[in-house]
Design an enzyme around this catalytic site. Structure first.
Site, short mmCIF file in Angstrom:
data_model
loop_
_atom_site.label_atom_id
_atom_site.label_comp_id
_atom_site.label_asym_id
_atom_site.label_seq_id
_atom_site.Cartn_x
_atom_site.Cartn_y
_atom_site.Cartn_z
N LYS A 79 0.82 -1.21 0.08
CA LYS A 79 -0.17 -0.02 0.03
C LYS A 79 0.92 1.28 0.05
O LYS A 79 1.82 1.18 0.72
CB LYS A 79 -0.87 0.03 1.34
CG LYS A 79 -1.97 1.01 1.48
CD LYS A 79 -2.86 0.74 2.42
CE LYS A 79 -3.86 1.77 2.72
NZ LYS A 79 -4.73 1.80 3.90
N SER A 154 -9.65 1.92 2.87
CA SER A 154 -8.73 2.53 1.89
C SER A 154 -7.71 1.71 1.26
O SER A 154 -7.23 2.08 0.25
CB SER A 154 -8.04 3.77 2.66
OG SER A 154 -7.14 2.99 3.81
N SER A 178 -9.69 -0.51 7.20
CA SER A 178 -8.99 -0.35 5.69
C SER A 178 -8.44 -1.55 5.31
O SER A 178 -8.09 -1.57 4.22
CB SER A 178 -8.32 0.75 5.66
OG SER A 178 -8.88 1.98 5.43
#
Ligand code: GLN
Length: 490
Positions: A79, A154, A178
């Site tokens: 990420k 997210s 997330s």
């Protein structure tokens, strides 16, 4: 079955047995990226050349007779809010579009020690604020199961990469869901460890008392194995836990006989999609049939969790994001003086959602409102923690849906932030309490969208949730099955 469809533990065994080479595997995944990434948009940065060089190096190590670490030679994605030395780390924000970290996050140091193949950095909601990845300043990521739907967020890029075959495993972060919610939306496994289990050093801070790094993987075995790699005390993170790290792989046993499962009545709310409720309740029946004991429990302060989270997280975010002032690093928009420069930089380079949260956070922290909002939220946080402590006196794990609905259409919720915040009802309470949670696929909606079951554990007891998840997974056939993407078959 193509190589990119397989879980990491299967590929690891194939590499060890010399049935495949890492270059072969990496080329297979890169081919898949070429075929589907244009439709899915999971990545912000791809590092294909470096990936192939890493694969070649692993093959050479193997040829030289060196033992292979668990992730050695296996392509994964990171990420883009996790600092990677020499590789741009944007947090999906324009304010960091030129930021190349001079150091690795501790999780990266640990992962790199395994000699993995790193494919690139994945898309997210800007600064991890959101639940759909639509808040990225760069592009929207599409759900591999239906390109018209969001992948969740997210960590939507990491989930979409694993679900589409564009990565075998990925790292995400979870501040209020997330990792788990995008895992649920994309039909993969996502694990948020206990707060402190994994170092936060080098993770771009969103809300420091809530953030945790964790794996997104094809199956529960991979989640346990990646957790083994990233866990442990770190002197660079004063909140990392000194607790001994067990071998999580040892927890993967098919055994839930006598396991006491708590079903919190507050999580099965009115707004819940009936198909989600049914899939989760069917999963609970599987546990019952395997000898688990199902107990209804109450977590009475759940109704305050969203408001508590959306005061504490923005308050911490407002504080953490003060550092983006156009001076030390990141983007700068010139102005006539210092204040003008800072104002222009922050106004032009932060996205709408980030600015909204900075304003809420500063409001809640300001003199006159601090006691009424922030301090009150901290007190309620303690009550939410105490709910779990009380519940865990009589149960071993708690189960509920990961999200109240399957993935929804892109654009359908973005103009209504409050509606989007309410979607986090099943995931944020764990972060407020610091507890571990895993999401794993437990069915599909009538439209073919994945549904996730969430299993919540006691602090530092990832082993029990892994065991429970693993046991259920063995009874299911759709784990690890990849979708057809825009006509592109798996
Ligand atoms: N959706 C939540 C938020 O917007 C959770 C985000 C996260 O876990 N990073 O804050």
């Amino acid at each position: 079955m193509s190589l990119y469809e397989k879980p990491a533990h299967v590929l690891h065994d194939m590499l060890v047995k010399k049935e495949i080479s890492s270059v072969e595997l990496t080329n297979d995944v890169l081919g898949r990226i070429d075929a589907v990434e244009g439709k899915v948009g999971a990545y912000l940065t791809l590092t294909k050349d470096a990936a192939l060089a890493q694969a070649k190096a692993v093959d050479e190590k193997r040829a030289a007779g060196e033992a292979l670490g668990y992730l050695a030679g296996i392509p994964g994605a990171i990420k883009d809010n996790i600092c990677t030395k020499g590789i741009k780390t944007t947090c999906a924000s324009k304010i960091l579009d030129n930021f190349v970290p001079p150091y690795d996050a501790t999780v990266m140091t640990k992962v790199k020690a395994e000699n993995p193949v790193l494919l690139g950095k994945t898309n997210l909601d800007e600064f991890a604020m959101g639940g759909s990845t639509e808040n990225s300043a760069y592009h929207v990521t599409h759900n591999p199961w239906n390109l018209g739907c969001v992948p969740g967020g997210s960590s939507g890029g990491s989930a979409a990469a694993v679900a589409s075959g564009s990565a075998i495993w990925a790292l995400g972060t979870d501040t209020g869901g997330s990792i788990r919610q995008p895992a649920s939306f994309c039909g993969v496994v996502g694990l948020k460890p206990t707060y402190g289990r994994v170092s936060r050093y080098g993770i771009v801070a969103y809300a420091s008392s809530l953030d945790q790094v964790g794996p997104l993987t094809r199956d529960v075995t991979d989640a346990a194995n990646v957790l083994n790699v990233i866990s442990g005390l770190d002197e660079m993170d004063s909140t990392s836990s000194p607790a001994a790290v067990p071998d999580f792989t040892q927890a993967l046993k098919e055994d839930v006989k006598g396991l006491k499962i708590g079903l919190p009545k507050e999580y099965f709310t009115d707004g819940m999609d009936p198909e989600v409720e049914k899939a989760v309740k069917d999963a609970i029946e599987v546990y019952r049939s395997l000898g688990a004991e199902i107990v209804e429990i109450s977590l009475p302060h759940t109704k305050y969790a969203i408001s508590t989270y959306y005061l504490i997280a923005p308050a911490e975010a407002a504080t953490n994001l003060q550092r983006y002032d156009g001076v030390s690093y990141g983007a700068r928009v010139d102005g006539i003086d210092l204040v003008d420069m800072m104002t222009k930089t922050r106004t032009e380079k932060f996205g709408e959602e980030v600015k909204r949260r900075i304003m809420i956070g500063n409001y809640a922290l300001s003199a006159g409102y601090y006691d009424a909002y922030y301090l009150k939220a901290l007190k309620v946080r303690t009550l939410i923690q105490q709910d779990y402590t009380e519940a865990f006196k009589s149960v071993d794990v708690i189960m509920c849906p990961t999200a109240p609905t399957p993935a929804y259409e892109i654009g359908s919720m973005i103009s209504d932030p409050l509606q989007m915040y309410l979607q986090d009802i099943c995931t944020v309470p764990l972060n407020l309490a610091g507890l571990p949670g895993i999401s794993l696929p437990c069915g599909k909606s009538s439209k073919g969208m994945p549904i996730g079951l969430q299993i919540i554990g006691k602090a530092l007891d990832e082993e029990t949730i892994l065991r429970a998840a693993y046991t259920y997974e063995q009874t299911q056939s759709y784990h690890g099955v990849l979708p057809t993407i825009g006509g592109e078959k798996a």
